[in-house]
Scaffold this motif. Sequence first.
Motif, mmCIF file in Angstrom:
data_model
loop_
_atom_site.group_PDB
_atom_site.id
_atom_site.type_symbol
_atom_site.label_atom_id
_atom_site.label_comp_id
_atom_site.label_asym_id
_atom_site.label_seq_id
_atom_site.Cartn_x
_atom_site.Cartn_y
_atom_site.Cartn_z
ATOM 1 N N LYS A 1 81.112 -19.822 46.664
ATOM 2 C CA LYS A 1 82.144 -19.102 47.403
ATOM 3 C C LYS A 1 82.528 -19.868 48.662
ATOM 4 O O LYS A 1 81.708 -20.562 49.275
ATOM 5 N N LEU A 2 83.775 -19.734 49.033
ATOM 6 C CA LEU A 2 84.317 -20.450 50.180
ATOM 7 C C LEU A 2 84.139 -19.626 51.450
ATOM 8 O O LEU A 2 84.101 -18.397 51.407
ATOM 9 N N PRO A 3 84.042 -20.293 52.595
ATOM 10 C CA PRO A 3 83.943 -19.559 53.865
ATOM 11 C C PRO A 3 85.250 -18.834 54.182
ATOM 12 O O PRO A 3 86.262 -19.040 53.513
ATOM 13 N N PRO A 4 85.254 -17.990 55.211
ATOM 14 C CA PRO A 4 86.455 -17.223 55.530
ATOM 15 C C PRO A 4 87.651 -18.116 55.867
ATOM 16 O O PRO A 4 87.508 -19.245 56.337
ATOM 17 N N ILE A 5 88.837 -17.589 55.628
ATOM 18 C CA ILE A 5 90.081 -18.297 55.926
ATOM 19 C C ILE A 5 90.346 -18.229 57.425
ATOM 20 O O ILE A 5 90.280 -17.157 58.032
ATOM 21 N N THR A 6 90.649 -19.369 58.017
ATOM 22 C CA THR A 6 90.959 -19.423 59.453
ATOM 23 C C THR A 6 92.455 -19.350 59.711
ATOM 24 O O THR A 6 92.891 -18.715 60.670
ATOM 25 N N THR A 7 93.254 -20.007 58.882
ATOM 26 C CA THR A 7 94.706 -19.952 59.029
ATOM 27 C C THR A 7 95.331 -20.215 57.670
ATOM 28 O O THR A 7 94.695 -20.797 56.775
ATOM 29 N N PHE A 8 96.562 -19.775 57.507
ATOM 30 C CA PHE A 8 97.260 -19.988 56.241
ATOM 31 C C PHE A 8 98.765 -20.015 56.507
ATOM 32 O O PHE A 8 99.249 -19.594 57.577
ATOM 33 N N ALA A 9 99.489 -20.537 55.544
ATOM 34 C CA ALA A 9 100.957 -20.558 55.589
ATOM 35 C C ALA A 9 101.475 -20.031 54.262
ATOM 36 O O ALA A 9 100.852 -20.241 53.210
#
Length: 893
Positions: free
Chosen positions: A381-389
């Motif tokens: 599993k991936l760590p939490p999302i910090t930013t996205f577009a």
Amino acid sequence: MSVSREKGSSIFSGFRALGLYSSHLPHVVRFHKKHREFYVVTAVGQCFHTYNVKKLGIVSVSNALSEDISCLAADRMLVYAAYGKVISAFAKNREVVHTYKGHQADVHLLLPFGDHLISVDKESVVIIWDVESEDTYLQISFDKASFEVSAVMHPSTYLNKILFGSSQGSLQLWNVKSNKLLFTFPGWACAVTVLQQTPAVDVVGIGLASGQIIIHNIKFNETLMKFQQDWGPITALSFRTDGHPVMAAGSPVGHIGLWDLEEKKLIGQMRDAHTTAIAGLTFLHSEPLLISNGADNAIRVWIFDTPGGEGRLLRFRMGHSAPPTKVQHYDLSGQHILSAGQDGTLQSFSTVHERFNKSLGRGSLNKAKSKKKSVLYDTAKLPPITTFASESARQSDWDGIVACHQGFLVTTTWNYQKGSMGAHKLEPERFNKNRALNVHATAVDISSCGNFAVVALSSGHIDAYNIQSGFHRGQFGKDSAHSGPVRGVAVDGLNELVVSAGADRLLKIWKFKSKELLHTDSLPSSPASTLLHRDSGMLAIALDDFTISILDMETRRTVRRFCGQRGQVNDMTFSPDGRWLIVASMDCTIRTWDLPSGSLVNCFLVDSAAVSISFSPTGNFLASSHVDCLGIYLWSNNTLCSLVSLCPLPADYEPSVVMLPGTCPSKDDEEVDTDVESLEMAEYVSPAQLDEQLITLSLLPESRWKNLLNLDIIKKRNKPKEPPKVPKAAPFFIPTIPGLVPQFGQVETPSEEQSKVVNLGMLAQKSSFYLQLEGALETNLYEGAVQFLKELGPSAIDTELRSLAPDMGGDIRVMQSFLKMIGTMLHLKKDFDLAQAYLALFLKLHLQLIAEQPILMEEAETILEQLEETWISMQSLLNQSMCLLSYIKSALL
């Protein structure tokens, strides 16, 4: 009129909260006899929500209390909520009708009991209240050292009897009417956590902190059966009443165990029903439905219709189980808000209705394995999302969301329509040989066409990818774009330029296609983040010294600099028209800067600092997420529906605290706010003349004065080919006087003495305009005459001016008065366009007569001097303005 607002925000007012469904408190189920429907009530902060079980649609939100709710209970008529040492009773799921005060410690247990309410505080003091009178009926004080009350229930069919469980493990049965202890159960040497009535009379389910479940007959003091749960203390118990002898037990790890009471064995495990502890479990009466809620901000309804005995998820309402870190509106409709949380999930919340909410899930490097192992046990599993577009232009064709993860090099794509992770994981090949390097993605942007993603890294590299194929399409700069971490990257609206800001205090502008460096600019401080408004080309750069710089992408110069934030800038957002920049910072303020004036026009405080904000593309809502808050809060834009005075705030302005949406202010607060709002929204009334050097035009439409000189041509062109035919039987109507403003005329009855051929009285009648000009010769007041002409149409104006000549029944002195009226209009510099039009028509009609009369020639020469003086003054002002504008343009270029 500049009035500083004493309270709240003039632009934004709290609307409501999204994504809040449940807290760590157990839910309460109510049955409405008239509707024949079940309702579930959950506590959310300082208020509680009521949902119907049929669709889990929200029915009502209660008024807010002064503190967070610590305990919840309900009977047939009222909902009881305890907060601190006080208990409030709500009617109609909304309004407080009773308040009970008397506890000296915080209340943590409530039990409605007929016309009474039983409450227990943390000092083990039990108070029985009369619901209607709010009086204390009985008070029982237990010794906390020997009997600390931890659970309470009313055994079915036991009149006036209440069973108390303790943290020491013993139980006591009391008659609350006679205030007598009837029996003491020694217990099982372990704290009692749950007491629940079973479908059988005299039999009680007892949950212990050791994970043991005791089914006990309190009439004969006999234990019927025991069960052991391996997941920790029992947090909730519930029994099916639809003919199946099944018991459900909740655990602190989110699992639900199902036990068969006839065969006395475990028949099913509903693992990971919630990601946190199970707060409450309730089987609906005579239905195979189980309702569960937990501290993970979720309500779930399970149906038992499968042969295995386990329940399957029927419907649910779920928000973030950890505070959201980034919110952003998804498409141009402004109805969907994407939210990434610390729980690792990416979710979409609808501002229209909760049924349109969707969860895009949690990121994983191997989605197939994560489905087999479940999300909690996914090692990839991936760590939490910090930013996205996000970009919705090609959402039907391929992925439209690209996200960066905390401390992770790979950026992931997401598909909004499918509601899941996308097909590609974007990773540069340069780090394949040495993956031990501590490099991670810091910023990302998607082109407006939805085809390309630009990803910035902490190593200073910036890469471009094709979203459809996931292929790498080049990098910006030969070695790296910046010598330090890249803090922000953005693509302009035409896919021509890419702008980046790095920790090396450099701002660089690149060509999008050739990746060539076009411009480099140094920043006064290291940047923290950037935000580009594509329509206006304005780039906002938040710096580490808490200031914000605005760069014009066209001129490549800093055009504004905003100071005043006393903490780190967490997020920024532009209004749709690019006029406002809203800034959220760690000093718990949300500030609105006006870009054209370069001033602060609005500022307010919140209890918890906003970590992310997003302005709706339609301009109606501002969405915000806050520290340690699970919800997304909507603020309505007051300027869309009312007049708001946006005066610059003074330098010493002290903002006031505004409560987060979802809370309801008291009536006193509303009245004060209305008074302040009336002062704030005092409308600015423009004077009739701004400056003596300027001229003022009329507000009349051009059709009223522009075609006066060509009126004869228009009439000839519009002349009908055939004369109008008189109807045989004309309908009765009241005669009206011609004009733009309709007026009724007097009905004249024909007289026998009056001639039927010519009405001599009508020829001798003078118009109102003619009489006003005659009177103005003595008073020299022409305002009434000018106002009268303003209300006439072109044909009526032509008629009035023709009738001023002597051959049409007029007089030379009245014509002189008309010229004086024009001179007065030119002198006052008001209605300048009307004065020109009326004078032009007057000269066209009476030019020969004016030349023959010396008195009229004298007035005409005076008007000519006024005209020349006014035109020379206006021409100099225009030349000065054009010169200044040309100088500013050349300086910027």
